[in-house]
Design a protein around this motif. Structure first.
Motif, PDB file in Angstrom:
ATOM      1  N   ILE A  73       0.867  -1.183   0.000  1.00 36.95           N
ATOM      2  CA  ILE A  73       0.000   0.000   0.000  1.00 36.95           C
ATOM      3  C   ILE A  73       0.900   1.228   0.000  1.00 36.95           C
ATOM      4  O   ILE A  73       1.756   1.398   0.883  1.00 36.95           O
ATOM      5  CB  ILE A  73      -0.931   0.012   1.216  1.00 36.95           C
ATOM      6  CG1 ILE A  73      -1.859  -1.202   1.177  1.00 36.95           C
ATOM      7  CG2 ILE A  73      -1.724   1.313   1.270  1.00 36.95           C
ATOM      8  CD1 ILE A  73      -2.749  -1.362   2.377  1.00 36.95           C
ATOM      9  N   ASN A 112       0.478   5.314  -0.241  1.00 38.72           N
ATOM     10  CA  ASN A 112      -0.454   6.438  -0.160  1.00 38.72           C
ATOM     11  C   ASN A 112      -1.906   5.959  -0.221  1.00 38.72           C
ATOM     12  O   ASN A 112      -2.741   6.543  -0.897  1.00 38.72           O
ATOM     13  CB  ASN A 112      -0.148   7.469  -1.259  1.00 38.72           C
ATOM     14  CG  ASN A 112      -0.802   8.796  -0.964  1.00 38.72           C
ATOM     15  OD1 ASN A 112      -0.965   9.184   0.192  1.00 38.72           O
ATOM     16  ND2 ASN A 112      -1.213   9.494  -2.010  1.00 38.72           N
ATOM     17  N   GLY A 113      -2.198   4.861   0.460  1.00 41.67           N
ATOM     18  CA  GLY A 113      -3.565   4.364   0.561  1.00 41.67           C
ATOM     19  C   GLY A 113      -4.043   3.560  -0.629  1.00 41.67           C
ATOM     20  O   GLY A 113      -5.195   3.140  -0.671  1.00 41.67           O
ATOM     21  N   ILE A 114      -3.194   3.330  -1.615  1.00 38.94           N
ATOM     22  CA  ILE A 114      -3.586   2.576  -2.808  1.00 38.94           C
ATOM     23  C   ILE A 114      -2.792   1.282  -2.840  1.00 38.94           C
ATOM     24  O   ILE A 114      -1.585   1.275  -2.616  1.00 38.94           O
ATOM     25  CB  ILE A 114      -3.315   3.402  -4.094  1.00 38.94           C
ATOM     26  CG1 ILE A 114      -4.124   4.706  -4.057  1.00 38.94           C
ATOM     27  CG2 ILE A 114      -3.668   2.594  -5.339  1.00 38.94           C
ATOM     28  CD1 ILE A 114      -3.774   5.675  -5.160  1.00 38.94           C
ATOM     29  N   GLU A 115      -3.477   0.175  -3.139  1.00 40.54           N
ATOM     30  CA  GLU A 115      -2.812  -1.123  -3.206  1.00 40.54           C
ATOM     31  C   GLU A 115      -2.133  -1.296  -4.559  1.00 40.54           C
ATOM     32  O   GLU A 115      -2.694  -0.944  -5.602  1.00 40.54           O
ATOM     33  CB  GLU A 115      -3.815  -2.262  -3.011  1.00 40.54           C
ATOM     34  CG  GLU A 115      -4.207  -2.483  -1.583  1.00 40.54           C
ATOM     35  CD  GLU A 115      -5.003  -3.774  -1.399  1.00 40.54           C
ATOM     36  OE1 GLU A 115      -5.128  -4.557  -2.370  1.00 40.54           O
ATOM     37  OE2 GLU A 115      -5.512  -3.976  -0.286  1.00 40.54           O
ATOM     38  N   ASP A 148       6.304   5.097   0.068  1.00 36.95           N
ATOM     39  CA  ASP A 148       5.119   5.593   0.766  1.00 36.95           C
ATOM     40  C   ASP A 148       5.484   6.798   1.638  1.00 36.95           C
ATOM     41  O   ASP A 148       4.787   7.816   1.632  1.00 36.95           O
ATOM     42  CB  ASP A 148       4.507   4.474   1.608  1.00 36.95           C
ATOM     43  CG  ASP A 148       3.192   4.881   2.245  1.00 36.95           C
ATOM     44  OD1 ASP A 148       2.326   5.424   1.528  1.00 36.95           O
ATOM     45  OD2 ASP A 148       3.023   4.642   3.460  1.00 36.95           O
ATOM     46  N   LYS A 198       4.021  10.542   1.074  1.00 38.52           N
ATOM     47  CA  LYS A 198       3.262  11.160   2.174  1.00 38.52           C
ATOM     48  C   LYS A 198       3.962  12.424   2.679  1.00 38.52           C
ATOM     49  O   LYS A 198       3.298  13.418   2.997  1.00 38.52           O
ATOM     50  CB  LYS A 198       3.077  10.169   3.318  1.00 38.52           C
ATOM     51  CG  LYS A 198       2.018   9.131   3.011  1.00 38.52           C
ATOM     52  CD  LYS A 198       1.831   8.169   4.156  1.00 38.52           C
ATOM     53  CE  LYS A 198       0.751   7.149   3.811  1.00 38.52           C
ATOM     54  NZ  LYS A 198       0.585   6.149   4.857  1.00 38.52           N
ATOM     55  N   THR A 203      -1.926  13.277  -6.469  1.00 36.33           N
ATOM     56  CA  THR A 203      -1.128  12.075  -6.184  1.00 36.33           C
ATOM     57  C   THR A 203      -0.052  11.891  -7.250  1.00 36.33           C
ATOM     58  O   THR A 203       1.080  11.532  -6.938  1.00 36.33           O
ATOM     59  CB  THR A 203      -2.036  10.835  -6.132  1.00 36.33           C
ATOM     60  OG1 THR A 203      -3.055  11.055  -5.160  1.00 36.33           O
ATOM     61  CG2 THR A 203      -1.257   9.596  -5.778  1.00 36.33           C
TER      62      THR A 203
END
Length: 192
Positions: free
Chosen positions: A7, A9-12, A32, A36, A47
């Motif tokens: 994961i 930045n919150g995306i898989e 990550d 962030k 993003t």
């Protein structure tokens, strides 16, 4: 080939690679944090913009590591030249010492006259001085070998960091392409 789901930045994302899973997780954690950190400093960035800036930061790290690696390689070459010079001096000193010892031995064996104590003492002083010089060269040579070993270790460490940064840059480029594809519906339509 290992496939790892990470994961960023919150995306898989699914990462594929020949490296160990732990290594792939470590890279994704690094990316990550970079993304962030950039988003925290400027929350108005998209993003994809954060991914590009992260890639620039990773590339900067990689180039700096590469430059530092090249400087260390040059330093090692200089140390090797100095070490060779000291080894040559040590060899010459040892050869000279051996000759002096042989001269003293020959003098002691061949003379049946009263020994000339001044000459013997002078030769003994010369032998002592050359022995001390040889010991100094041995110590200096040992020190240079340790420095050379430490420099080689630093270079090896930097090579691994460089490889790590190259992999991170490549992954950021892949992630950026994926992000562009996801964010830009026109790209999807063109492919259909």
């Amino acid at each position: 080939m290992n496939v790892v789901t990470v994961i960023i930045n919150g995306i898989e994302y699914n990462l594929k690679g020949d490296e160990q899973e732990e290594y792939l997780h470590r890279i994704s954690t690094y990316v990550d944090k970079k993304v962030k950190n950039i988003l925290e400093n400027n929350n108005k960035l998209s993003t994809s913009s954060a991914a590009i800036l992260s890639a620039v930061n990773v590339a900067d790290d990689m180039f700096k590591t590469k430059e530092r690696n090249e400087r260390l390689e040059q330093e090692i070459q200089k140390l090797k030249k100095i070490q060779t010079a000291y080894e040559n001096k040590l060899k010459q000193t040892q050869e000279f010492n051996t000759k002096l010892e042989q001269r003293l031995k020959n003098y002691e064996e061949n003379t049946h006259q009263e020994e000339d104590e001044d000459k013997i003492k002078k030769l003994q002083k010369e032998i002592e001085m050359t022995k001390n010089a040889a010991e100094d060269y041995v110590k200096e040579n040992t020190k240079l070998k340790l420095e050379n070993k430490e420099s080689r270790f630093k270079i090896q460490t930097l090579k691994y960091k460089l490889i790590d940064l190259q992999n991170k840059l490549q992954e950021n480029q892949i992630n950026l392409a994926k992000e562009r594809k996801r964010k830009n519906p026109l790209l999807k339509d063109k492919k259909k």
